[in-house]
Design a protein around this motif. Structure first.
Motif, short mmCIF file in Angstrom:
data_model
loop_
_atom_site.label_atom_id
_atom_site.label_comp_id
_atom_site.label_asym_id
_atom_site.label_seq_id
_atom_site.Cartn_x
_atom_site.Cartn_y
_atom_site.Cartn_z
N UNK A 276 0.83 -1.20 0.00
CA UNK A 276 0.00 0.00 0.00
C UNK A 276 0.87 1.26 0.00
N UNK A 277 1.97 1.23 0.76
CA UNK A 277 2.90 2.36 0.74
C UNK A 277 3.45 2.58 -0.67
N UNK A 278 3.90 1.50 -1.28
CA UNK A 278 4.51 1.60 -2.61
C UNK A 278 3.48 2.03 -3.64
N UNK A 279 2.22 1.59 -3.46
CA UNK A 279 1.16 2.02 -4.37
C UNK A 279 0.94 3.52 -4.27
N UNK A 280 0.92 4.05 -3.05
CA UNK A 280 0.75 5.49 -2.86
C UNK A 280 1.90 6.27 -3.50
N UNK A 281 3.12 5.80 -3.32
CA UNK A 281 4.26 6.48 -3.92
C UNK A 281 4.19 6.41 -5.44
N UNK A 282 3.77 5.26 -5.96
CA UNK A 282 3.61 5.13 -7.42
C UNK A 282 2.56 6.10 -7.93
N UNK A 283 1.43 6.22 -7.23
CA UNK A 283 0.37 7.14 -7.67
C UNK A 283 0.88 8.58 -7.65
N UNK A 284 1.67 8.92 -6.65
CA UNK A 284 2.23 10.28 -6.61
C UNK A 284 3.10 10.54 -7.84
N UNK A 285 4.01 9.62 -8.14
CA UNK A 285 4.90 9.83 -9.29
C UNK A 285 4.17 9.68 -10.62
N UNK A 286 3.13 8.85 -10.64
CA UNK A 286 2.29 8.76 -11.84
C UNK A 286 1.68 10.13 -12.14
N UNK A 287 1.15 10.78 -11.10
CA UNK A 287 0.51 12.08 -11.27
C UNK A 287 1.51 13.14 -11.71
#
Length: 360
Positions: free
Chosen positions: A291-302
């Motif tokens: 879940x942490x890595x997903x949040x970081x991925x979503x941040x960098x995706x954006x």
């Protein structure tokens, strides 16, 4: 005539006084900061283990880092500065709020002139939806541990953010990154399709949250991932067309588009399959869980999304500026329509959830 001897007589004492005052104020500031930090550490000791909290709050393969329930709201607010298994989830999206706000009000506003350039309004809408998504997520992960009802309500709000992010991504990428022939085919109904898919994503996520109980069956994640996947696939169709028909290394925008697609797939896979904590339960409780890595991925995706699309706008500005100008009611109205539908859905399921827990 100016008496310099009298001035030099007072200079040493003045210099010493200045240095003393600076040192004194720094010491006071240090003591205040230290006192504030100590007061935050005086909270009840946590993290708790998974067997010390109700099953609703337990995540698969996460053993420690849970906060106490039924505490004052200030307890959860102060937990922002403590180590628990939601700290990374909250801070990753708090940083997202600040960065997207900077892009909206300063960086891209200076370059695109949101107030006067109507062709930049879809960009402003997408930045607003990204900020809403980060706010909803940070709020949910910070306060959901207060009680079962609050937990369910917080993640219903989080699903509004999910819906908004998908809508804003599509709104941005179809308007600026779609080849002209593709845009001409979908020009009159692309926002309608985005609205339907955004509403569907919110509804099915809220339904899954209400209907299924822990331990959650695999169908719950299918129910949540399927509509989000549809929304995401529809939003990246223009990017896939561009990537397929172009030399990816020929333009930084294409590299950004490819990176954001890869990051989203990586983040969704890690989150969906509870990786890497599935392999080492308890090791990634505080940092590094899926879940942490997903949040970081979503941040960098954006981040990649915004910069890549801006470069697309720079490249195709002449073509885009020849299109019919978006109306303010079209841009703001579509976002407000989605917000209205999402609030109706959340209120509906929130009432059902409260009845469900009241009966228990």
């Amino acid at each position: 005539m100016l008496d310099t001897t009298r001035i030099t007589h007072y200079l040493p004492s003045f210099s010493f006084s200045f240095e003393y005052n600076i040192r004194f104020h720094l010491q006071r500031l240090h003591l205040r900061a230290k006192s504030a930090f100590i007061s935050l550490q005086d909270m009840p000791h946590y993290p708790l283990r998974f067997n010390q909290v109700p099953p609703l709050f337990c995540e698969p393969f996460i053993l420690r880092g849970f906060r106490s329930i039924h505490q004052p709201w200030s307890y959860y607010l102060k937990s922002l500065f403590h180590k628990h298994n939601e700290t990374i989830n909250v801070w990753s999206h708090l940083i997202g709020i600040l960065y997207m706000g900077y892009l909206l009000f300063f960086y891209y506003n200076k370059r695109l002139n949101f107030y006067e350039n109507s062709h930049s309004w879809p960009f402003a809408v997408s930045l607003c939806t990204a900020i809403i998504m980060f706010i909803c997520s940070a709020f949910a992960h910070l306060f959901h541990s207060k009680s079962e009802k609050v937990h369910m309500s917080c993640f219903l709000i989080d699903f509004i953010g999910v819906s908004f992010h998908g809508f804003g991504s599509g709104f941005l990428q179809i308007y600026y990154s779609a080849p002209q022939w593709f845009y001409e085919k979908i020009e009159y109904y692309y926002v309608f399709i985005l609205l339907i898919l955004g509403i569907l994503a919110c509804f099915l996520n809220c339904f899954a949250q209400y209907y299924y109980c822990r331990p959650y069956p695999p169908i719950k994640r299918i129910c949540q991932f399927f509509p989000c996947g549809l929304l995401w696939i529809y939003s990246i169709i223009p990017l896939c067309i561009r990537l397929y028909s172009s030399n990816i290394l020929s333009h930084p925008a294409l590299i950004c588009h490819l990176i954001q697609i890869i990051l989203f797939l990586i983040g969704a896979t890690l989150f969906g399959f509870d990786l890497p904590q599935r392999c080492c339960p308890g090791v990634f409780d505080f940092i590094g869980q899926g879940h942490h890595l997903f949040h970081l991925c979503i941040y960098f995706v954006t981040v990649c999304q915004m910069h890549g699309v801006y470069w697309d706008y720079e490249e195709f500005q002449k073509i885009i500026d020849q299109r019919s100008k978006p109306e303010l009611i079209f841009c703001a109205g579509s976002m407000l329509s989605l917000l209205a539908w999402d609030i109706i859905i959340v209120c509906f399921f929130r009432r059902k959830i409260h009845k469900k827990y009241h009966m228990h």
